[in-house]
Every structure is written in structure tokens, then in C-alpha cells.
Scaffold this motif. Structure first.
Motif, PDB file in Angstrom:
ATOM      1  N   GLU A  18      -5.722   0.197 -12.409  1.00  0.00           N
ATOM      2  CA  GLU A  18      -4.643   0.036 -13.124  1.00  0.00           C
ATOM      3  C   GLU A  18      -3.479  -0.840 -12.680  1.00  0.00           C
ATOM      4  O   GLU A  18      -2.832  -1.836 -13.297  1.00  0.00           O
ATOM      5  CB  GLU A  18      -3.899   1.295 -13.641  1.00  0.00           C
ATOM      6  CG  GLU A  18      -2.853   1.297 -14.487  1.00  0.00           C
ATOM      7  CD  GLU A  18      -3.140   0.875 -16.030  1.00  0.00           C
ATOM      8  OE1 GLU A  18      -2.273   1.245 -16.808  1.00  0.00           O
ATOM      9  OE2 GLU A  18      -4.360   0.630 -16.133  1.00  0.00           O
ATOM     10  N   VAL A  19      -3.372  -0.564 -11.185  1.00  0.00           N
ATOM     11  CA  VAL A  19      -2.412  -1.436 -10.513  1.00  0.00           C
ATOM     12  C   VAL A  19      -2.832  -3.020 -10.795  1.00  0.00           C
ATOM     13  O   VAL A  19      -1.999  -3.812 -10.778  1.00  0.00           O
ATOM     14  CB  VAL A  19      -2.106  -1.141  -9.212  1.00  0.00           C
ATOM     15  CG1 VAL A  19      -1.109  -2.084  -8.447  1.00  0.00           C
ATOM     16  CG2 VAL A  19      -1.518   0.380  -9.118  1.00  0.00           C
ATOM     17  N   LYS A  20      -4.174  -3.146 -10.644  1.00  0.00           N
ATOM     18  CA  LYS A  20      -4.794  -4.527 -10.497  1.00  0.00           C
ATOM     19  C   LYS A  20      -4.513  -5.018 -12.059  1.00  0.00           C
ATOM     20  O   LYS A  20      -3.937  -6.254 -12.120  1.00  0.00           O
ATOM     21  CB  LYS A  20      -6.228  -4.492 -10.098  1.00  0.00           C
ATOM     22  CG  LYS A  20      -6.824  -5.907 -10.135  1.00  0.00           C
ATOM     23  CD  LYS A  20      -8.076  -5.819  -9.677  1.00  0.00           C
ATOM     24  CE  LYS A  20      -8.907  -7.224  -9.682  1.00  0.00           C
ATOM     25  NZ  LYS A  20     -10.401  -7.122  -9.272  1.00  0.00           N
ATOM     26  N   SER A  21      -4.622  -4.259 -12.996  1.00  0.00           N
ATOM     27  CA  SER A  21      -4.599  -4.728 -14.527  1.00  0.00           C
ATOM     28  C   SER A  21      -3.196  -5.137 -14.659  1.00  0.00           C
ATOM     29  O   SER A  21      -2.787  -6.294 -15.307  1.00  0.00           O
ATOM     30  CB  SER A  21      -5.009  -3.560 -15.400  1.00  0.00           C
ATOM     31  OG  SER A  21      -4.780  -3.774 -16.490  1.00  0.00           O
ATOM     32  N   ILE A  22      -2.271  -4.433 -14.266  1.00  0.00           N
ATOM     33  CA  ILE A  22      -0.814  -4.634 -14.525  1.00  0.00           C
ATOM     34  C   ILE A  22      -0.442  -5.742 -13.807  1.00  0.00           C
ATOM     35  O   ILE A  22       0.322  -6.568 -14.488  1.00  0.00           O
ATOM     36  CB  ILE A  22       0.309  -3.370 -13.863  1.00  0.00           C
ATOM     37  CG1 ILE A  22      -0.279  -2.016 -14.749  1.00  0.00           C
ATOM     38  CG2 ILE A  22       1.661  -3.732 -14.035  1.00  0.00           C
ATOM     39  CD1 ILE A  22       0.396  -0.827 -14.194  1.00  0.00           C
ATOM     40  N   ALA A  23      -0.727  -6.026 -12.621  1.00  0.00           N
ATOM     41  CA  ALA A  23      -0.563  -7.260 -11.880  1.00  0.00           C
ATOM     42  C   ALA A  23      -0.735  -8.635 -12.626  1.00  0.00           C
ATOM     43  O   ALA A  23      -0.332  -9.572 -12.299  1.00  0.00           O
ATOM     44  CB  ALA A  23      -1.139  -7.391 -10.492  1.00  0.00           C
ATOM     45  N   ALA A  24      -1.918  -8.285 -13.262  1.00  0.00           N
ATOM     46  CA  ALA A  24      -2.468  -9.587 -13.750  1.00  0.00           C
ATOM     47  C   ALA A  24      -2.139  -9.732 -15.309  1.00  0.00           C
ATOM     48  O   ALA A  24      -2.215 -10.741 -16.056  1.00  0.00           O
ATOM     49  CB  ALA A  24      -4.166  -9.504 -14.049  1.00  0.00           C
TER      50      ALA A  24
END
Length: 457
Positions: free
Chosen positions: A102-108
Motif C-alpha cells: 500500500e505504501v508503494k501504491s501511495i508513493a506512485a
């Protein structure tokens, strides 16, 4: 996540909206102690879920509203490490994988980038969640408000039947003897209050500018100023009770009609009242509200709806034998451009709210670098996810000129002429404008669906 307000909401406020590193440390330690107690009481899954959600929150766009301004990067990282250590010690590997994904998705996220750019003063565009569900998905990607209407309430009823029925029982127990219309009215306040509570920390962090929930009155009062005013004032009292505030974080939506103009004049005499004129498709729908809304504090909003303009102009362009996709985009571009430019020229503080915006172009039309008049737009989590699926340009395009050749084609569309030229919009017979009628018919159908679902007494 159960007991949202009791724990997740509590620690989101204490941790993600902490005012200092000491407050952050205190909040994290308190949450981890409570999580440990939950585990001792046989609720390990709930404890891990609580820590997992706050661990995502602290690495999301929720942190831009306050935490990132009050806490150093090192202090924030220390808090993250403590929460990860808790989950690691619990053997919650799947939870950590979900956090990382989820953190990776938010960052992108392109919407996340939009929110960060706005916070940094590089853009001046705020976006909102266009449903009563999926709120946390959007807040984590920078959404600063939510919106609802009868269709969204009906969708909530279908998506969250247990919550909806629990709220219905509350309404009927609190006020026995209500009419069916009154029950739906009270239910709407209950549903929207669930969302508004999640927005309160943003509301406080932005001094009431954002962190608000837009909510729309009954579709059957669109032509009756007195009934519009009565429902808005009744709702304001209801929200004050539900949210424990004389100035609840709610913006009231009325369809942009002559009756709404009269209702708005009276409603804005009430301190702190904030209004949005919705079901709005045309310059000729905006203009009557300039003098009513202009300069009011807190500022008000004028919606411009994308999707129904496309729906009803498409057959016209197809009949002309031109590229319908292209000219539908040109139509929306021209209308949004004229509406926004007019407000800029007036020095207005009324914000455009792009609603039902479609595709890359529709969303980018709502972006601006004009600090003197920010813009807003609402999309559903599904549309946000689609927009986030690939890198996008966040360069504003609203002021790109419409060519003379394109205007020649656009002027052959009756929908365009009515939407673009105020003198051609049927202001005194607004329901004759197909996009408006279609939208209101849909709201009435959704409202009736909620009525039909009420139990027989």
C-alpha cells in the motif's frame, strides 16, 4: 476495521495529526500498549490490524496536513520502526506485506503527487472522494474532502448493508413516528456523519478550509426554495448533534436552479454556512449565483459536471460525422475554461468543483497554478485508481485555447451552445436541459430505492 472511531480514529488523530515529536512518541507508545492489551485479551488479529492501518497512514498523504510540518523526518522514521517492530514480533508477515504494497501504491499515486504539489504551492487543486465508501483509500492519496448525493447514499446502502441497517435502527429508536421521507433525511445525516468524522482532523488542520463532507438535499425539492432552506437548516442541526459542533464540517449541496438561488440568499445569512450549487453544467447556470455566493466566507462552490455533457453531446457529434471522442473533450474543455476564467476575471473566491470528470483530460482540466483561486474535483476511488495506473502529466490545461475550427464544430451542437452561451441556457426551465433532467431523474430513482427498502410498519 471495527470500532473505527474508538481506536483507529483516535490514534489517527493522536499520531498522524500529532503537533510535536513528543506528542507523536506518546501516541505511538500508547497505541502499542493498547495493542498489546488487545492481544492479551485474545484479540491479536484486531491489534495487528490497528497497528497495520496506522503504519500505512503515517506513510501516506494524511501526513502532509500536519505531521510533516511538526515532526522531523528522523522522528517520523523512528515511529515507523516502532510499529514495524511490533508487527514483526507478532509474526504478522502478511500485514507487513500489505503495508509495503500500500505504501508503494501511495508513493506512485498521481493524486498523491497532486496533493503534495498543492501543499508545496506548485499546484492549487484539491480533490475529494466521490462516494461514502472507499474514503480511507482516497484520504491516503491526498483527498481532502468527500461528497455525496442520493445516488451515493443508495450505493452506501448496497455496499454496507449492516452499517446502513444499524443507522436505520438508530433513527427509528431516536425519533419514533417519523414519516418515510423524514427517515431518509435523518439516515442521510447519519451516513454522512460517519464520513465527516474521518475528515475532522483535516478540517482542524486547515482551519476549516477543507476536511469537509459535501451532502445533497432531497432531489424532489429542486423547484421549491422554502423546502430547500428548511431541509438544509434541519440537516445543519442534525449534523451539529451528530458531530458535536455548532459549526459541523459539512457543505450543503443544492441543484443549481432558480429556487436554489433564492434559498441560498437566505441560508447564507447564517454564520458559517457553506453551500455548493450542483447538477451544474453550464455558464448560464453559474452566472445567476455569482452575486449570491461571491465573497462569502467561508467560500462556496459551483460544480461543473463532465460526464453528462459528454453523454448528450456525443450523438450530435456522431451525426456530424466528426470524431465524437475528441469533440466531447473539446466541449467540456471550453465550458470549464469559460466558467473558471469568468471567476478569475471577477476576482471571485467561489471555487469550481469538477464533478464526474472522465479520463486523463477531464481530470487535468481541473488543475490550476492560480493561487488566487484554487480548484477542486471529485472522483470515485475506482476512477482514482485508473488515473493512478500510469504516470500522468499534472500540467494544467484549462487555459489552452480552443481553435476557431473546433469552435465552428462545437457551435453545431445544441448541448454545447446551451452550456457555453448564457443567453441560450434555459434558466427558467432548467429541467428541459437534458443533462440536468437526466441527473435529477437518477437522483430521484436512487432516493426512491432507499424509500422502497424501508421496512413496513
Amino acid at each position: 476495521m471495527k470500532q473505527w472511531d474508538a481506536l483507529w480514529g483516535l490514534y489517527r488523530r493522536k499520531i498522524i495529526f500529532a503537533e510535536s515529536e513528543d506528542a507523536l512518541d506518546t501516541g505511538v507508545e500508547e497505541m502499542l500498549r493498547n495493542a498489546a492489551l488487545l492481544k492479551e485479551n485474545g484479540e491479536a488479529e484486531y491489534a495487528n490490524e490497528l497497528v497495520e492501518n496506522i503504519l500505512i497512514d503515517i506513510q501516506s498523504c494524511l501526513a502532509i496536513w500536519k505531521l510533516d510540518e511538526c515532526v522531523s523526518a528522523a522522528g517520523k522514521e523512528a515511529a515507523i520502526k516502532k510499529m514495524r517492530a511490533f508487527l514483526e514480533a507478532a509474526g504478522a508477515n502478511e500485514a507487513l506485506q500489505r503495508v509495503d504494497a500500500e505504501v508503494k501504491s501511495i508513493a506512485a499515486s498521481q493524486f498523491g503527487k497532486m496533493a503534495r504539489a498543492t501543499k508545496a504551492g506548485e499546484l492549487f487543486t484539491y480533490w475529494g472522494n466521490d462516494l461514502c465508501t472507499g474514503v480511507d483509500y482516497s484520504l491516503r492519496r491526498g483527498a481532502s474532502y468527500t461528497t455525496s448525493n442520493p445516488s451515493k447514499i443508495n450505493l452506501f446502502r448496497q455496499a454496507e448493508p449492516e452499517k446502513y441497517q444499524a443507522l436505520l435502527r438508530e433513527v427509528m429508536e431516536e425519533e419514533p413516528g417519523l414519516s418515510r421521507h423524514e427517515i431518509i433525511s435523518r439516515l442521510t445525516v447519519k451516513v454522512v456523519s460517519l464520513v465527516a468524522r474521518k475528515l475532522l482532523p483535516i478540517y482542524e488542520a486547515t482551519n476549516g478550509q477543507f476536511g469537509v463532507s459535501f451532502t445533497q438535499i432531497s432531489p424532489f425539492t429542486w423547484n421549491d426554495a422554502a423546502k430547500m432552506e428548511q431541509e438544509v437548516l434541519s440537516w445543519r442541526r442534525g449534523f451539529a448533534k451528530e458531530l458535536g459542533s455548532d459549526n459541523p464540517n459539512v457543505v450543503f449541496k443544492m441543484p443549481a436552479t432558480p429556487a436554489a438561488k433564492e434559498a441560498a440568499k437566505s441560508l447564507l445569512q447564517h454564520e458559517g454556512m457553506r453551500l455548493t450549487m450542483t447538477s451544474n453544467f453550464a455558464v448560464g447556470q453559474h452566472q445567476p449565483f455569482y452575486e449570491v455566493l461571491d465573497g462569502h466566507e467561508p467560500n462556496c462552490f459551483l460544480v461543473i459536471v463532465d460526464c453528462h455533457l459528454r453523454k448528450f453531446s456525443r450523438p450530435e457529434f456522431e451525426a456530424l460525422g466528426v470524431d465524437a471522442d475528441y469533440y466531447c473533450e473539446r466541449l467540456v474543455h471550453a465550458v470549464v475554461q469559460r466558467c473558471y476564467q469568468t471567476l478569475l476575471d471577477r476576482g471571485s473566491n467561489i471555487m469550481i468543483n469538477g464533478a464526474g470528470m472522465r479520463e486523463d483530460v477531464g481530470i487535468r482540466l481541473c488543475l490550476t497554478r492560480n493561487a488566487e483561486l484554487p480548484t477542486t474535483l471529485t472522483v470515485t476511488p475506482t476512477l482514482a485508481e485508473t488515473f493512478d495506473s500510469a504516470p500522468r502529466s499534472l500540467e494544467p490545461i484549462w487555459n489552452e485555447p480552443i481553435s476557431a475550427k473546433d469552435m465552428e464544430v462545437l457551435n453545431k451542437s445544441a448541448i454545447f451552445r446551451q452550456a457555453y452561451y448564457p443567453e441560450e441556457f434555459p434558466w427558467q426551465d432548467v429541467r428541459s436541459f437534458p443533462p440536468f433532467a437526466f441527473m435529477m431523474d437518477g437522483f430521484e430513482e436512487a432516493y426512491n430505492a432507499c424509500m422502497d427498502a424501508l421496512p413496513e410498519r
